[in-house]
Design an enzyme around this catalytic site. Sequence first.
Site, PDB file in Angstrom:
ATOM      1  N   HIS A 264      15.806  -3.201 -27.028  1.00 55.47           N
ATOM      2  CA  HIS A 264      15.283  -2.807 -25.707  1.00 55.47           C
ATOM      3  C   HIS A 264      13.951  -2.082 -25.797  1.00 55.47           C
ATOM      4  O   HIS A 264      13.661  -1.390 -26.761  1.00 55.47           O
ATOM      5  CB  HIS A 264      16.320  -2.041 -24.887  1.00 55.47           C
ATOM      6  CG  HIS A 264      16.678  -0.672 -25.375  1.00 55.47           C
ATOM      7  ND1 HIS A 264      16.000   0.453 -24.971  1.00 55.47           N
ATOM      8  CD2 HIS A 264      17.667  -0.238 -26.184  1.00 55.47           C
ATOM      9  CE1 HIS A 264      16.565   1.525 -25.512  1.00 55.47           C
ATOM     10  NE2 HIS A 264      17.572   1.134 -26.270  1.00 55.47           N
ATOM     11  N   ASP A 276      14.904   5.071 -30.461  1.00 54.46           N
ATOM     12  CA  ASP A 276      15.719   4.433 -29.400  1.00 54.46           C
ATOM     13  C   ASP A 276      14.825   3.925 -28.278  1.00 54.46           C
ATOM     14  O   ASP A 276      14.536   4.647 -27.352  1.00 54.46           O
ATOM     15  CB  ASP A 276      16.721   5.453 -28.869  1.00 54.46           C
ATOM     16  CG  ASP A 276      17.655   4.884 -27.821  1.00 54.46           C
ATOM     17  OD1 ASP A 276      17.685   3.656 -27.646  1.00 54.46           O
ATOM     18  OD2 ASP A 276      18.344   5.682 -27.165  1.00 54.46           O
ATOM     19  N   GLU A 308      17.566  -0.870 -20.503  1.00 54.29           N
ATOM     20  CA  GLU A 308      18.846  -0.738 -21.223  1.00 54.29           C
ATOM     21  C   GLU A 308      19.460   0.614 -20.925  1.00 54.29           C
ATOM     22  O   GLU A 308      20.670   0.746 -20.762  1.00 54.29           O
ATOM     23  CB  GLU A 308      18.615  -0.893 -22.735  1.00 54.29           C
ATOM     24  CG  GLU A 308      19.903  -0.954 -23.565  1.00 54.29           C
ATOM     25  CD  GLU A 308      20.441   0.400 -24.028  1.00 54.29           C
ATOM     26  OE1 GLU A 308      21.547   0.427 -24.574  1.00 54.29           O
ATOM     27  OE2 GLU A 308      19.773   1.431 -23.827  1.00 54.29           O
ATOM     28  N   GLU A 309      18.601   1.616 -20.842  1.00 54.00           N
ATOM     29  CA  GLU A 309      19.088   2.989 -20.674  1.00 54.00           C
ATOM     30  C   GLU A 309      19.742   3.202 -19.313  1.00 54.00           C
ATOM     31  O   GLU A 309      20.381   4.212 -19.089  1.00 54.00           O
ATOM     32  CB  GLU A 309      17.937   3.984 -20.882  1.00 54.00           C
ATOM     33  CG  GLU A 309      17.299   3.915 -22.278  1.00 54.00           C
ATOM     34  CD  GLU A 309      18.219   4.408 -23.398  1.00 54.00           C
ATOM     35  OE1 GLU A 309      19.383   4.724 -23.136  1.00 54.00           O
ATOM     36  OE2 GLU A 309      17.738   4.450 -24.543  1.00 54.00           O
ATOM     37  N   ASP A 337      19.364  -1.819 -32.023  1.00 50.95           N
ATOM     38  CA  ASP A 337      19.118  -0.680 -31.139  1.00 50.95           C
ATOM     39  C   ASP A 337      19.385   0.597 -31.932  1.00 50.95           C
ATOM     40  O   ASP A 337      20.531   0.920 -32.213  1.00 50.95           O
ATOM     41  CB  ASP A 337      20.063  -0.765 -29.922  1.00 50.95           C
ATOM     42  CG  ASP A 337      19.758   0.312 -28.892  1.00 50.95           C
ATOM     43  OD1 ASP A 337      18.802   1.088 -29.107  1.00 50.95           O
ATOM     44  OD2 ASP A 337      20.484   0.372 -27.884  1.00 50.95           O
ATOM     45  N   HIS A 435      17.758  10.622 -27.145  1.00 59.93           N
ATOM     46  CA  HIS A 435      17.487  10.798 -25.712  1.00 59.93           C
ATOM     47  C   HIS A 435      16.732  12.097 -25.409  1.00 59.93           C
ATOM     48  O   HIS A 435      16.858  12.647 -24.319  1.00 59.93           O
ATOM     49  CB  HIS A 435      18.783  10.701 -24.894  1.00 59.93           C
ATOM     50  CG  HIS A 435      19.263   9.275 -24.787  1.00 59.93           C
ATOM     51  ND1 HIS A 435      20.346   8.912 -24.047  1.00 59.93           N
ATOM     52  CD2 HIS A 435      18.775   8.137 -25.320  1.00 59.93           C
ATOM     53  CE1 HIS A 435      20.518   7.588 -24.143  1.00 59.93           C
ATOM     54  NE2 HIS A 435      19.571   7.109 -24.918  1.00 59.93           N
TER      55      HIS A 435
HETATM   56 ZN   LIG Z   1      18.960   2.253 -27.163  1.00 64.34          ZN
END
Ligand SMILES: [Zn+2]
Length: 501
Positions: A264, A276, A308-309, A337, A435
Amino acid sequence: MKFTSTLLLSSLAIGAVAEPTDWFPIWRPLVQSNQLRRVLYRTNLLKHADALAEHAKLSDGTRAFGSKGHNATVEYIQKKLEKTGYYDVELQTFKYLFSEGTANFTVPTGTTEKHYVTEWFTYGPAGSVKAPLVAVSDVGCTAANFPAEVKGNIALIKRGTCEFGMKIALAGAAGAAGAVIYNNADGPVGGGTLGQPSRPETGPYVPAGSISGVDGNALLAQMASGTVTGSVVVKAVNEDRYTSNVLATTKGGDKKNVVMAGGHTDSVPAGPGINDDGSGSMGILEIALQLPKWSVKNAVRFGFWTAEEYGLVGSEHWVTSLSKEQVSDIAVYLNFDMIASPNFGYFLYDGDGSAFNLTGPKGSDHIEHLFEDYFKEVGIKTAPTAFDGRSDYGPFLTAGIPSGGIFTGAEKLKTEEEAKWWGGRAGIAYDPNYHKAGDTKDNCNVGAWVENVKAAAHAIATYARDLNGIPRGVARPKLAKKQISHDQRRHSACGHALNSI
Ligand SMILES: [Zn+2]
Ligand SMILES: *[C@@H]1O[C@H](CO)[C@@H](O)[C@H](O)[C@H]1NC(C)=O
Ligand SMILES: *[C@@H]1O[C@H](CO)[C@@H](O)[C@H](O)[C@H]1NC(C)=O
Ligand SMILES: *[C@@H]1O[C@H](CO)[C@@H](O)[C@H](O)[C@H]1NC(C)=O
C-alpha cells in the site's frame, strides 16, 4: 534512451535494451530468481525512501490517502513504471470519505481547568462550544430523554443500548450545542465512531467527545450541587477525497496466469509511513523497475493500493471491480506490508494454517513453503504470522486467490526467543514507531528490508516462470461490493475495530 524503429532494429543485434512496444517486443532472457535478486540494490531502496520522505513534507509529514503527499507517491510510482515501457500502467481513481479528528473536553476549576481524557468519534464534526452541562436521562436513545434545558448547552449522555451516532443526532435534534458521552464502565470508551457519516432523518451531529465512566459519574455528582460549565473543542476533517490505486501489468507474459504482488501507498495521518508501507510498496516498485531486463512466461502485475489504513479500501475496491474471469486469471497474490521494521522478525503469512489454523485458499500453502525454502537456503530463520486478513491480501483471500507474503512485525512485542533468533530487543515492539511520526527511513532496518525485497523477487521470478503447485483453472465467484461503512473496517489494519455502540 529513446530509439527510432530503425535504430531499434540495429540495436537489437548488439543486445541493447530498448523500449518495447506491443507490436515489436524485443527479445529478453526469461527471468531467473538469482539474476533478478542480484540487481536489487540497497541504494535504490533508500532513494525511494528519500522520495517518500519528500512527499510527506508536502502535507505536514503524512502521506495519508488523498493528501498532497500521498498523491505525490502515486505519481512517483506511475511515472517510473510508465517510463520503462514494459508495463500497461493504469490508475484506478475513486472517491472515499476521509474522516480524522481529535476532541478535547475541559471544565474550568477555579483559576485553571481540568482536562478530561477525551476521544473523538469518527465522522464527528469540528466545532467549539463552551456551555453548561445538562444530564440526559436514561441512555439518550429517544428524543424524550433530552430535557428542554439541553438547548444551546452540552448534553451529557451515558453510553449504551443505541449507537453513539443516534445519541449525538438526537442531541442535535434537541438543539444541544455539543455533547459528551461517558462510558457505562469505569474506563474510557476506547475509540468510537458515529457509525454513519450523517443522520439527517434523526438530527444534525454536534461537536462531541467521549470520556471515561469514572469521569462521567464524577461530573454528574458535581452537577447535582450546581451548574458545571464545560468546553468541547473538536478539530476534524470529514471530506470526500479522490484517490488512486496504481496497477501495472507486464505487456508480455500469459495474462490468463497472472502473478501479482502488492503493497500500500498510503500512510496514517500521524506519520510518513516509510516502513508502513514504504518498505513494501517501494520494494516491489524496485523489483518492477528491474524486471524489464528479462521476459516473463506468466504476466506479472504490481498493485499499489491506496487507503489501506482505512480498512483495505483500495485493494478491496480493485478486487471487487474485477469480473469472474479477471479474478480467475490471477494465479497468486503476494503481499508486502511492513518489511523493514526496526526490531524486525522474519514472519511469513501462515497460508497453510499450520500455526494459526487460518488456512488460505489452496495454493497459499505453496507460497508459504516457497518463502520458507528460500529463507532456509539463505540461512535466515523464519516464523509464521497469522493469516488474518489484516492487510491488502484480505480481499484476495475472500476472492479465493492463493496468497502469501512477508511481514516484519508491528505493535506486538518481540519475545526472548525471537530476540535470540533475529537479534534486536525482547519486550519491545517490532516497530515502536508503528503508525507514528517516527516511522522514518532512519528508523527502518535496511538490512531486513533488502533481504525481504530479495525474497519477494525470488517468489515473483519463480512464479513468473512456473506456476507448478498452484491450482489453476479454478472458477472463482465474482465478489460483490461489501456494504460495510468504512469505520467498521477502519483500523482493522491496526487490529482493533472501532466501537459504534
Ligand atoms: Zn500497512
Ligand atoms: C489528489 O489526487 C486526486 C485524484 O487525482 C485529486 O482529486 C485531488 O485533488 C488531489 N489532492 C491534492 C491535495 O492534491
Ligand atoms: C487538546 O488539548 C491538547 C493539550 O492541551 C492540545 O495539544 C490539543 O491541540 C487540543 N486539541 C484540540 C482538538 O483542541
Ligand atoms: C481449526 O478451525 C476449524 C474451522 O474454523 C475448526 O473446525 C477446527 O476445530 C480448528 N482446529 C484447531 C486445531 O483448532
